[in-house]
Every structure is written in structure tokens, then in C-alpha cells.
Design an enzyme around this catalytic site. Structure first.
Site, PDB file in Angstrom:
ATOM      1  N   LYS A  57       4.701   1.785   1.416  1.00 29.33           N
ATOM      2  CA  LYS A  57       5.083   2.540   0.211  1.00 29.33           C
ATOM      3  C   LYS A  57       5.315   4.007   0.557  1.00 29.33           C
ATOM      4  O   LYS A  57       6.316   4.596   0.163  1.00 29.33           O
ATOM      5  CB  LYS A  57       3.989   2.414  -0.861  1.00 29.33           C
ATOM      6  CG  LYS A  57       3.868   1.033  -1.471  1.00 29.33           C
ATOM      7  CD  LYS A  57       2.651   0.977  -2.374  1.00 29.33           C
ATOM      8  CE  LYS A  57       2.265  -0.442  -2.747  1.00 29.33           C
ATOM      9  NZ  LYS A  57       1.017  -0.503  -3.519  1.00 29.33           N
ATOM     10  N   ALA A  73      -0.590   4.119  -1.698  1.00 33.03           N
ATOM     11  CA  ALA A  73      -1.918   3.552  -1.942  1.00 33.03           C
ATOM     12  C   ALA A  73      -1.803   2.073  -2.298  1.00 33.03           C
ATOM     13  O   ALA A  73      -0.809   1.637  -2.880  1.00 33.03           O
ATOM     14  CB  ALA A  73      -2.603   4.310  -3.077  1.00 33.03           C
ATOM     15  N   ASP A  74      -2.835   1.330  -1.935  1.00 29.63           N
ATOM     16  CA  ASP A  74      -2.874  -0.080  -2.313  1.00 29.63           C
ATOM     17  C   ASP A  74      -4.327  -0.536  -2.399  1.00 29.63           C
ATOM     18  O   ASP A  74      -5.163  -0.119  -1.597  1.00 29.63           O
ATOM     19  CB  ASP A  74      -2.133  -0.954  -1.303  1.00 29.63           C
ATOM     20  CG  ASP A  74      -1.952  -2.358  -1.853  1.00 29.63           C
ATOM     21  OD1 ASP A  74      -1.105  -2.515  -2.754  1.00 29.63           O
ATOM     22  OD2 ASP A  74      -2.674  -3.266  -1.434  1.00 29.63           O
ATOM     23  N   SER A  75      -4.613  -1.371  -3.383  1.00 34.04           N
ATOM     24  CA  SER A  75      -5.968  -1.924  -3.531  1.00 34.04           C
ATOM     25  C   SER A  75      -5.884  -3.439  -3.584  1.00 34.04           C
ATOM     26  O   SER A  75      -5.009  -3.986  -4.261  1.00 34.04           O
ATOM     27  CB  SER A  75      -6.620  -1.421  -4.817  1.00 34.04           C
ATOM     28  OG  SER A  75      -6.724  -0.023  -4.782  1.00 34.04           O
ATOM     29  N   SER A 110      -6.793   1.320   0.142  1.00 33.59           N
ATOM     30  CA  SER A 110      -6.214   1.995   1.306  1.00 33.59           C
ATOM     31  C   SER A 110      -5.238   3.064   0.844  1.00 33.59           C
ATOM     32  O   SER A 110      -4.507   2.861  -0.124  1.00 33.59           O
ATOM     33  CB  SER A 110      -5.463   1.000   2.194  1.00 33.59           C
ATOM     34  OG  SER A 110      -6.368   0.074   2.744  1.00 33.59           O
TER      35      SER A 110
END
Length: 196
Positions: A57, A73-75, A110
Site C-alpha cells: 500500500k 498499514a494493515d491489520s 503492521s
């Protein structure tokens, strides 16, 4: 200094605003499902998937915004090292909650900064959550309170809303659980400014 947030998440933008981090949103339009599928085919762990998505991203948006610091960001949810995806329907949301019911799982958040299309910093935070033991009817009642659109966009529980009541305990940073380990982000921005 203004950063770019490569995320469609309103909650992430709110966290940056709360900590007075000047940011503008540019959505990456990365096909998350396709990337998850190909990574799972390579037996990638939830942590690796989360890191990869955050990097993709940020680097994608960064390529079109030269000399700007871009935050991706990623969860993801990890249950016994199995990736739990966002639901595609209300039925699927119920199945996910039944899976997580009365069990311990991890939420991995992250984040990644990119500059001129390349990653320059990344960080992942892992929080431990244990869901209480619910009867199916209670889980259905909980889901009935959540709009379908919210469920599909943010997943089965919103810790910032009623989702907090689902848990026996939560071990981890609240901002990180909501999607951004903001303290580490702030530290990095300080360091970046010093070296500019």
C-alpha cells in the site's frame, strides 16, 4: 511536516489526528484479497501477510507522490497461526465469531513508511485477545447492532465500540489494536525529521 496515509480506514486517520500528526489520505486501491490468496498459496504466516500488505500500500502510493513520506498499514487476525479474513457477508461474520469464541487469538498491526516507491521503515505489533464464551444467540445479538457496511470494512469486532464487551482480556496497545501502533510511528517521524 505532512505525511500521506495510504489507507481508506477512517479510524486510522482519526488516530493520526488525535496525536496531531498532519496527514492526508490517498487510497492505494491494492487488491488485498488477491494478494492474500497468493501469499497463502506460498504458506505465508499472518505476520508476513500483514507486513506485505502494509508495504504494498505504502510503496504503490509513494511511487506517485515523490519526496513524500507515505504510511501504509494493515491489520490481520491470527488464530493458531491461521489468517482470519474480514467477512464477506453477515453469515460469514457469525462463523468467524464462532471460531474466535472462547479462544485466544492475536491481532497483528503492521505499518510501513515508503519514500519514492521504496520501503524505508516498517514495524509490526502483536496484541493478544481472549474472547469470552458466548452462546450463538448472544453473538447474533451483537452482530445485529453492527451495520453490514461496517462489518465488511472493519471486520467482526470494533474495539473502539461495542466490540470491547466481547473480550475476557486484551493485552496490547489500544491504538495498535484499532489499526496503528502510533507511538512507534511518532518516534520514526521524529528521527526522520532529524536526518532530513
Amino acid at each position: 511536516m505532512k505525511i500521506i496515509l495510504a489507507s481508506a480506514s477512517g479510524v486510522r486517520k482519526e488516530i493520526l489526528d488525535k496525536y496531531k500528526i498532519n496527514s492526508e489520505v490517498v487510497i492505494s486501491n491494492v487488491d488485498e484479497d488477491q494478494i492474500k490468496e497468493s501469499l497463502l498459496a506460498e504458506n505465508a504466516t499472518p505476520l508476513i501477510i500483514s507486513k506485505n500488505l502494509a508495504e504494498l500500500k505504502s510503496s504503490k502510493v509513494s511511487k506517485n507522490n515523490p519526496d513524500k513520506l507515505v504510511l501504509g498499514a494493515d491489520s490481520v487476525i491470527s488464530l493458531n497461526n491461521e489468517l482470519i479474513n474480514k467477512p464477506k457477508s453477515r453469515d460469514e461474520a457469525l462463523k468467524i465469531l464462532k471460531k474466535l469464541n472462547n479462544s485466544k487469538h492475536y491481532l497483528i498491526s503492521s505499518v510501513c513508511f515508503s519514500l519514492n516507491g521504496a520501503m524505508i521503515w516498517n514495524y509490526s505489533d502483536k496484541s493478544e485477545l481472549k474472547m469470552k464464551n458466548f452462546k450463538d444467540k448472544d453473538l447474533i445479538k451483537y452482530l445485529d447492532k453492527i451495520k453490514t457496511e461496517t462489518l465488511l470494512k472493519y471486520g467482526v469486532y470494533q474495539v473502539e465500540a461495542d466490540g470491547l464487551n466481547l473480550f475476557e482480556y486484551i493485552k496490547g496497545d489500544k491504538d495498535s489494536i484499532m489499526g496503528l501502533p502510533v507511538k512507534q510511528i511518532m518516534n520514526y517521524i521524529k528521527q526522520y525529521k532529524k536526518n532530513e
